[in-house]
Enzyme design. Structure first.
Site, PDB file in Angstrom:
ATOM      1  N   HIS A 196       0.871  -1.251   0.015  1.00 60.68           N
ATOM      2  CA  HIS A 196      -0.139   0.082  -0.052  1.00 60.68           C
ATOM      3  C   HIS A 196       0.808   1.166   0.151  1.00 60.68           C
ATOM      4  CE1 HIS A 196      -3.773  -2.164   0.450  1.00 60.68           C
ATOM      5  NE2 HIS A 196      -3.520  -2.532   1.512  1.00 60.68           N
ATOM      6  N   ASP A 244      -3.776 -10.794  -2.090  1.00 61.13           N
ATOM      7  CA  ASP A 244      -4.214 -10.236  -0.725  1.00 61.13           C
ATOM      8  C   ASP A 244      -5.696  -9.686  -0.937  1.00 61.13           C
ATOM      9  OD1 ASP A 244      -4.417  -7.873   1.168  1.00 61.13           O
ATOM     10  OD2 ASP A 244      -2.501  -8.473   1.772  1.00 61.13           O
ATOM     11  N   HIS A 298      -6.991  -7.164  -0.030  1.00 57.41           N
ATOM     12  CA  HIS A 298      -7.044  -5.565  -0.418  1.00 57.41           C
ATOM     13  C   HIS A 298      -6.315  -5.318  -1.731  1.00 57.41           C
ATOM     14  CE1 HIS A 298      -6.910  -5.911   4.099  1.00 57.41           C
ATOM     15  NE2 HIS A 298      -7.891  -5.043   3.875  1.00 57.41           N
ATOM     16  N   ASP A 326      -5.143 -12.674   4.195  1.00 63.07           N
ATOM     17  CA  ASP A 326      -6.346 -11.897   4.958  1.00 63.07           C
ATOM     18  C   ASP A 326      -7.493 -12.259   4.176  1.00 63.07           C
ATOM     19  OD1 ASP A 326      -5.183 -10.360   2.916  1.00 63.07           O
ATOM     20  OD2 ASP A 326      -5.036  -8.577   4.161  1.00 63.07           O
TER      21      ASP A 326
END
Length: 353
Positions: free
Chosen positions: A80, A116, A118, A205
Protein backbone atom coordinates in the site's frame (compact mmCIF):
# COMPACT_ATOMS: atom_id res chain seq x y z
CA UNK A 1 20.59 2.09 1.24
CA UNK A 2 18.50 5.16 0.54
CA UNK A 3 19.34 5.05 -3.16
CA UNK A 4 17.56 1.70 -3.47
CA UNK A 5 14.52 2.82 -1.48
CA UNK A 6 14.43 5.92 -3.69
CA UNK A 7 13.95 3.77 -6.78
CA UNK A 8 10.29 4.19 -5.79
CA UNK A 9 10.05 6.62 -2.87
CA UNK A 10 10.57 10.38 -2.82
CA UNK A 11 13.74 11.38 -0.90
CA UNK A 12 11.67 13.84 1.16
CA UNK A 13 9.47 10.98 2.28
CA UNK A 14 12.46 8.79 3.19
CA UNK A 15 13.85 11.66 5.27
CA UNK A 16 10.46 12.08 6.96
CA UNK A 17 10.34 8.39 7.90
CA UNK A 18 13.83 8.60 9.37
CA UNK A 19 13.00 11.73 11.36
CA UNK A 20 9.45 10.76 12.44
CA UNK A 21 10.36 9.30 15.90
CA UNK A 22 11.67 12.73 16.94
CA UNK A 23 8.71 14.41 18.73
CA UNK A 24 9.78 17.77 17.32
CA UNK A 25 9.12 16.42 13.80
CA UNK A 26 5.65 14.99 14.48
CA UNK A 27 3.84 17.71 12.54
CA UNK A 28 6.02 17.11 9.49
CA UNK A 29 5.49 13.35 9.76
CA UNK A 30 1.72 13.79 9.57
CA UNK A 31 2.10 15.30 6.09
CA UNK A 32 3.44 11.93 4.90
CA UNK A 33 0.73 9.69 6.40
CA UNK A 34 2.79 8.87 9.50
CA UNK A 35 1.44 8.93 13.03
CA UNK A 36 -1.99 7.54 12.08
CA UNK A 37 -3.81 4.52 13.52
CA UNK A 38 -2.70 2.49 10.48
CA UNK A 39 0.86 3.81 10.44
CA UNK A 40 1.90 4.71 13.98
CA UNK A 41 5.36 6.09 14.60
CA UNK A 42 7.85 3.88 16.45
CA UNK A 43 11.54 4.02 17.24
CA UNK A 44 13.88 2.96 14.41
CA UNK A 45 10.97 2.86 12.00
CA UNK A 46 13.16 3.65 9.00
CA UNK A 47 15.66 0.94 9.94
CA UNK A 48 12.94 -1.69 10.32
CA UNK A 49 11.24 -0.79 7.04
CA UNK A 50 14.57 -0.60 5.22
CA UNK A 51 15.55 -4.04 6.55
CA UNK A 52 12.35 -5.60 5.19
CA UNK A 53 12.94 -3.87 1.86
CA UNK A 54 16.51 -5.11 1.75
CA UNK A 55 15.32 -8.65 2.30
CA UNK A 56 12.95 -8.44 -0.66
CA UNK A 57 15.65 -6.93 -2.87
CA UNK A 58 18.04 -9.74 -1.92
CA UNK A 59 15.33 -12.25 -2.80
CA UNK A 60 14.93 -10.53 -6.18
CA UNK A 61 18.69 -10.60 -6.69
CA UNK A 62 18.84 -14.32 -5.90
CA UNK A 63 16.14 -15.09 -8.45
CA UNK A 64 17.54 -12.81 -11.19
CA UNK A 65 21.23 -13.61 -10.81
CA UNK A 66 20.91 -17.20 -9.55
CA UNK A 67 21.46 -19.82 -8.44
CA UNK A 68 18.00 -19.72 -6.83
CA UNK A 69 14.89 -20.02 -8.94
CA UNK A 70 12.40 -19.27 -6.16
CA UNK A 71 12.79 -16.88 -3.22
CA UNK A 72 10.33 -15.90 -0.49
CA UNK A 73 10.33 -12.65 1.50
CA UNK A 74 7.73 -13.41 4.17
CA UNK A 75 8.14 -10.06 5.98
CA UNK A 76 7.64 -8.23 2.68
CA UNK A 77 4.59 -7.58 0.55
CA UNK A 78 3.88 -4.10 1.96
CA UNK A 79 1.92 -3.11 -1.11
CA UNK A 80 0.00 0.00 0.00
CA UNK A 81 2.88 2.44 0.52
CA UNK A 82 2.89 5.25 -2.06
CA UNK A 83 5.96 7.08 -3.40
CA UNK A 84 5.48 9.90 -0.91
CA UNK A 85 3.05 8.52 1.64
CA UNK A 86 2.64 5.72 4.17
CA UNK A 87 -0.62 3.81 3.91
CA UNK A 88 -2.36 0.71 5.20
CA UNK A 89 0.33 -0.56 7.64
CA UNK A 90 3.00 -0.06 4.95
CA UNK A 91 6.01 2.28 5.19
CA UNK A 92 8.19 1.30 2.21
CA UNK A 93 6.71 -0.58 -0.73
CA UNK A 94 9.20 -3.43 -0.90
CA UNK A 95 7.62 -5.36 -3.82
CA UNK A 96 7.58 -2.22 -5.95
CA UNK A 97 11.18 -1.44 -5.01
CA UNK A 98 12.23 -5.00 -5.87
CA UNK A 99 10.50 -4.72 -9.26
CA UNK A 100 12.29 -1.41 -9.88
CA UNK A 101 15.57 -3.09 -8.93
CA UNK A 102 14.87 -5.92 -11.41
CA UNK A 103 14.18 -3.38 -14.17
CA UNK A 104 17.46 -1.60 -13.39
CA UNK A 105 19.22 -5.00 -13.48
CA UNK A 106 18.02 -5.62 -17.03
CA UNK A 107 14.59 -7.25 -16.83
CA UNK A 108 12.15 -5.94 -19.43
CA UNK A 109 8.94 -7.89 -18.63
CA UNK A 110 7.89 -8.41 -15.01
CA UNK A 111 4.49 -9.67 -13.89
CA UNK A 112 3.16 -8.92 -10.41
CA UNK A 113 0.20 -10.93 -9.08
CA UNK A 114 -1.37 -9.81 -5.80
CA UNK A 115 -3.76 -12.16 -3.99
CA UNK A 116 -4.15 -10.12 -0.78
CA UNK A 117 -7.76 -9.32 0.16
CA UNK A 118 -6.95 -5.61 -0.35
CA UNK A 119 -6.16 -4.00 -3.68
CA UNK A 120 -2.43 -3.73 -4.38
CA UNK A 121 -2.78 -0.01 -4.99
CA UNK A 122 0.77 1.10 -4.22
CA UNK A 123 2.40 -1.31 -6.66
CA UNK A 124 -0.16 -0.45 -9.33
CA UNK A 125 0.50 3.27 -8.84
CA UNK A 126 4.27 2.80 -9.10
CA UNK A 127 4.02 1.18 -12.54
CA UNK A 128 0.75 2.51 -13.92
CA UNK A 129 2.53 4.10 -16.88
CA UNK A 130 5.13 1.36 -17.44
CA UNK A 131 4.31 -1.28 -20.08
CA UNK A 132 7.24 -3.40 -18.86
CA UNK A 133 5.32 -4.30 -15.68
CA UNK A 134 1.99 -6.12 -15.64
CA UNK A 135 0.18 -5.77 -12.30
CA UNK A 136 -2.74 -8.11 -11.54
CA UNK A 137 -4.71 -7.78 -8.29
CA UNK A 138 -7.54 -10.04 -7.12
CA UNK A 139 -9.20 -8.46 -4.09
CA UNK A 140 -12.45 -7.74 -2.30
CA UNK A 141 -14.15 -4.90 -4.13
CA UNK A 142 -13.17 -1.39 -3.09
CA UNK A 143 -16.85 -0.60 -2.63
CA UNK A 144 -16.74 -2.50 0.66
CA UNK A 145 -13.07 -2.52 1.70
CA UNK A 146 -9.94 -0.37 2.03
CA UNK A 147 -8.35 1.19 -0.01
CA UNK A 148 -11.47 1.80 -2.11
CA UNK A 149 -9.71 1.31 -5.44
CA UNK A 150 -8.97 -1.52 -7.85
CA UNK A 151 -11.89 -1.50 -10.27
CA UNK A 152 -11.86 -3.13 -13.73
CA UNK A 153 -11.55 0.17 -15.60
CA UNK A 154 -8.18 0.87 -13.92
CA UNK A 155 -6.14 -0.54 -16.82
CA UNK A 156 -2.97 1.57 -16.96
CA UNK A 157 -2.05 5.00 -18.28
CA UNK A 158 -1.96 5.92 -21.99
CA UNK A 159 1.03 4.18 -23.46
CA UNK A 160 0.66 1.34 -20.94
CA UNK A 161 -3.00 0.42 -21.40
CA UNK A 162 -3.59 -3.14 -20.25
CA UNK A 163 -0.65 -3.12 -17.85
CA UNK A 164 -2.95 -2.87 -14.80
CA UNK A 165 -5.53 -5.60 -14.18
CA UNK A 166 -8.06 -5.62 -11.37
CA UNK A 167 -10.58 -8.26 -10.34
CA UNK A 168 -12.94 -6.69 -7.78
CA UNK A 169 -14.54 -9.66 -6.02
CA UNK A 170 -17.86 -9.51 -4.20
CA UNK A 171 -17.77 -9.86 -0.44
CA UNK A 172 -18.19 -13.42 0.86
CA UNK A 173 -16.51 -15.02 -2.16
CA UNK A 174 -15.19 -18.43 -1.12
CA UNK A 175 -12.64 -20.87 -2.51
CA UNK A 176 -14.63 -22.00 -5.54
CA UNK A 177 -15.47 -18.49 -6.70
CA UNK A 178 -12.02 -17.09 -5.99
CA UNK A 179 -10.24 -19.88 -7.87
CA UNK A 180 -12.70 -19.55 -10.75
CA UNK A 181 -11.90 -15.82 -10.95
CA UNK A 182 -8.17 -16.56 -10.89
CA UNK A 183 -8.55 -19.11 -13.68
CA UNK A 184 -10.40 -16.61 -15.86
CA UNK A 185 -7.85 -13.82 -15.65
CA UNK A 186 -4.38 -14.74 -14.43
CA UNK A 187 -3.22 -17.59 -16.70
CA UNK A 188 -4.44 -16.06 -19.96
CA UNK A 189 -2.79 -12.71 -19.29
CA UNK A 190 0.47 -14.14 -17.98
CA UNK A 191 0.72 -16.42 -21.02
CA UNK A 192 0.15 -13.45 -23.30
CA UNK A 193 2.65 -11.21 -21.47
CA UNK A 194 5.38 -13.88 -21.11
CA UNK A 195 7.17 -12.40 -18.08
CA UNK A 196 10.84 -12.98 -17.38
CA UNK A 197 10.15 -12.85 -13.63
CA UNK A 198 6.98 -13.48 -11.63
CA UNK A 199 6.59 -11.41 -8.44
CA UNK A 200 3.68 -12.33 -6.17
CA UNK A 201 2.13 -10.98 -2.97
CA UNK A 202 0.45 -13.50 -0.69
CA UNK A 203 -1.61 -11.67 1.87
CA UNK A 204 -3.60 -14.42 3.61
CA UNK A 205 -6.31 -12.02 4.84
CA UNK A 206 -8.65 -13.61 2.28
CA UNK A 207 -9.31 -16.33 4.87
CA UNK A 208 -12.77 -16.68 6.37
CA UNK A 209 -11.39 -16.16 9.90
CA UNK A 210 -9.58 -12.92 9.10
CA UNK A 211 -11.10 -10.12 11.22
CA UNK A 212 -10.49 -7.25 8.78
CA UNK A 213 -12.20 -8.40 5.58
CA UNK A 214 -15.07 -10.39 4.14
CA UNK A 215 -13.79 -13.05 1.76
CA UNK A 216 -14.20 -16.67 2.85
CA UNK A 217 -11.24 -18.67 1.58
CA UNK A 218 -9.71 -21.60 3.39
CA UNK A 219 -6.00 -22.33 3.83
CA UNK A 220 -6.59 -25.10 1.29
CA UNK A 221 -7.87 -22.59 -1.28
CA UNK A 222 -4.94 -20.30 -0.58
CA UNK A 223 -2.56 -23.22 -1.06
CA UNK A 224 -4.17 -23.95 -4.44
CA UNK A 225 -3.30 -20.40 -5.55
CA UNK A 226 0.33 -20.90 -4.47
CA UNK A 227 0.52 -24.11 -6.49
CA UNK A 228 -0.98 -22.42 -9.54
CA UNK A 229 1.44 -19.48 -9.42
CA UNK A 230 4.37 -21.82 -8.85
CA UNK A 231 3.41 -23.83 -11.94
CA UNK A 232 3.04 -20.66 -14.02
CA UNK A 233 6.51 -19.50 -12.98
CA UNK A 234 7.98 -22.71 -14.35
CA UNK A 235 5.86 -22.61 -17.49
CA UNK A 236 6.56 -18.99 -18.40
CA UNK A 237 9.75 -17.64 -16.83
CA UNK A 238 12.11 -20.54 -16.21
CA UNK A 239 10.95 -20.70 -12.61
CA UNK A 240 12.01 -17.15 -11.67
CA UNK A 241 9.56 -16.53 -8.84
CA UNK A 242 9.79 -13.95 -6.06
CA UNK A 243 7.03 -14.42 -3.49
CA UNK A 244 6.24 -11.96 -0.69
CA UNK A 245 4.03 -12.09 2.37
CA UNK A 246 1.41 -9.40 2.96
CA UNK A 247 -1.70 -8.94 5.06
CA UNK A 248 -3.08 -11.46 7.52
CA UNK A 249 -4.60 -10.70 10.92
CA UNK A 250 -5.71 -14.09 12.22
CA UNK A 251 -2.22 -14.26 13.67
CA UNK A 252 -2.33 -17.71 15.18
CA UNK A 253 -5.07 -19.71 13.46
CA UNK A 254 -4.33 -18.73 9.83
CA UNK A 255 -1.12 -16.83 9.09
CA UNK A 256 1.43 -19.48 10.18
CA UNK A 257 -0.44 -22.25 8.37
CA UNK A 258 -0.83 -20.29 5.14
CA UNK A 259 2.75 -19.12 4.90
CA UNK A 260 4.13 -22.52 5.94
CA UNK A 261 2.28 -23.84 2.88
CA UNK A 262 3.75 -21.05 0.71
CA UNK A 263 7.29 -21.81 1.87
CA UNK A 264 6.74 -25.52 1.29
CA UNK A 265 5.48 -24.98 -2.26
CA UNK A 266 8.42 -22.69 -3.06
CA UNK A 267 10.83 -25.28 -1.64
CA UNK A 268 9.32 -28.03 -3.84
CA UNK A 269 8.24 -29.89 -0.70
CA UNK A 270 4.47 -29.42 -0.62
CA UNK A 271 2.85 -30.49 2.64
CA UNK A 272 -0.39 -32.44 2.88
CA UNK A 273 -3.24 -30.28 4.23
CA UNK A 274 -4.07 -33.07 6.67
CA UNK A 275 -0.67 -32.81 8.37
CA UNK A 276 -1.21 -32.62 12.14
CA UNK A 277 -0.02 -29.48 13.92
CA UNK A 278 2.27 -29.90 16.96
CA UNK A 279 0.21 -29.84 20.19
CA UNK A 280 2.74 -27.53 21.87
CA UNK A 281 2.37 -25.01 19.06
CA UNK A 282 -1.43 -25.17 19.25
CA UNK A 283 -1.25 -24.40 22.98
CA UNK A 284 1.36 -21.64 22.82
CA UNK A 285 0.37 -19.70 19.70
CA UNK A 286 -2.73 -18.00 21.20
CA UNK A 287 -0.74 -17.10 24.31
CA UNK A 288 1.93 -15.40 22.23
CA UNK A 289 -0.65 -13.45 20.25
CA UNK A 290 -2.26 -12.24 23.48
CA UNK A 291 1.15 -11.26 24.85
CA UNK A 292 1.91 -9.12 21.79
CA UNK A 293 -1.51 -7.61 21.08
CA UNK A 294 -3.11 -7.55 24.52
CA UNK A 295 -6.26 -8.98 22.93
CA UNK A 296 -7.91 -12.34 22.52
CA UNK A 297 -6.65 -14.24 19.51
CA UNK A 298 -8.73 -15.82 16.78
CA UNK A 299 -7.64 -19.17 18.21
CA UNK A 300 -9.15 -18.22 21.56
CA UNK A 301 -12.56 -17.57 20.03
CA UNK A 302 -12.74 -20.28 17.35
CA UNK A 303 -10.45 -22.96 18.73
CA UNK A 304 -7.03 -23.65 17.29
CA UNK A 305 -6.95 -25.80 14.16
CA UNK A 306 -5.55 -29.30 14.45
CA UNK A 307 -4.19 -29.65 10.91
CA UNK A 308 -2.25 -27.59 8.40
CA UNK A 309 -5.28 -27.29 6.15
CA UNK A 310 -8.94 -26.66 6.85
CA UNK A 311 -10.13 -30.01 5.51
CA UNK A 312 -12.35 -28.61 2.77
CA UNK A 313 -12.65 -29.37 -0.91
CA UNK A 314 -11.22 -26.80 -3.32
CA UNK A 315 -13.10 -28.02 -6.36
CA UNK A 316 -14.19 -25.21 -8.64
CA UNK A 317 -15.55 -24.66 -12.13
CA UNK A 318 -12.73 -23.20 -14.27
CA UNK A 319 -13.52 -20.27 -16.49
CA UNK A 320 -14.30 -21.71 -19.90
CA UNK A 321 -15.25 -20.07 -23.20
CA UNK A 322 -17.89 -17.39 -22.82
CA UNK A 323 -18.58 -14.85 -20.09
CA UNK A 324 -20.18 -17.10 -17.50
CA UNK A 325 -23.50 -16.60 -15.79
CA UNK A 326 -24.67 -12.96 -16.03
CA UNK A 327 -26.83 -13.46 -12.94
CA UNK A 328 -23.84 -14.50 -10.80
CA UNK A 329 -22.05 -11.52 -9.13
CA UNK A 330 -18.72 -13.39 -9.22
CA UNK A 331 -19.02 -14.15 -12.93
CA UNK A 332 -20.04 -10.56 -13.65
CA UNK A 333 -16.90 -9.33 -11.86
CA UNK A 334 -14.63 -11.63 -13.87
CA UNK A 335 -16.35 -10.81 -17.15
CA UNK A 336 -16.00 -7.08 -16.46
CA UNK A 337 -12.25 -7.42 -16.01
CA UNK A 338 -11.87 -9.57 -19.11
CA UNK A 339 -13.87 -7.10 -21.23
CA UNK A 340 -11.74 -4.18 -20.06
CA UNK A 341 -8.30 -5.77 -20.32
CA UNK A 342 -8.10 -8.70 -22.72
CA UNK A 343 -8.73 -6.65 -25.90
CA UNK A 344 -5.82 -4.39 -24.91
CA UNK A 345 -3.63 -7.51 -25.21
CA UNK A 346 -5.16 -8.53 -28.53
CA UNK A 347 -7.25 -11.24 -26.87
CA UNK A 348 -10.95 -12.04 -27.23
CA UNK A 349 -12.68 -11.74 -23.82
CA UNK A 350 -15.28 -14.33 -24.85
CA UNK A 351 -12.68 -17.01 -25.60
CA UNK A 352 -10.30 -18.44 -23.03
CA UNK A 353 -6.78 -19.14 -24.30
Amino acid sequence: PDELIELIHDPLYVNAVRAAPDPARARMAALFGLGTADNPIFQRMHEAAALITGGTIEAARAVWEGPARHAVSIAGGLHHAMPGMASGFCIYNDPAIAIAWLLAAGATRIAYVDVDVHHGDGVQTAFYDDPQVLTISLHQTGRTLFPGTGFPDEVGAPGAAGSAVNVALPAFTGDAGWLRAFSGVVPVLLRSFRPQVLVTQHGCDTHALDPLADLELSVDGQRASYEALHALSHELCDGRWLACGGGGYALDAVVPRAWTQLLAVAAHHSLEPGTALPPQWRAEAPQRVRAVTGQKSVGDTTGMPRTLGDGVSVRYRPWDAGEGDPDDPLDRAVAATRREVLPLHGLDPTVDR
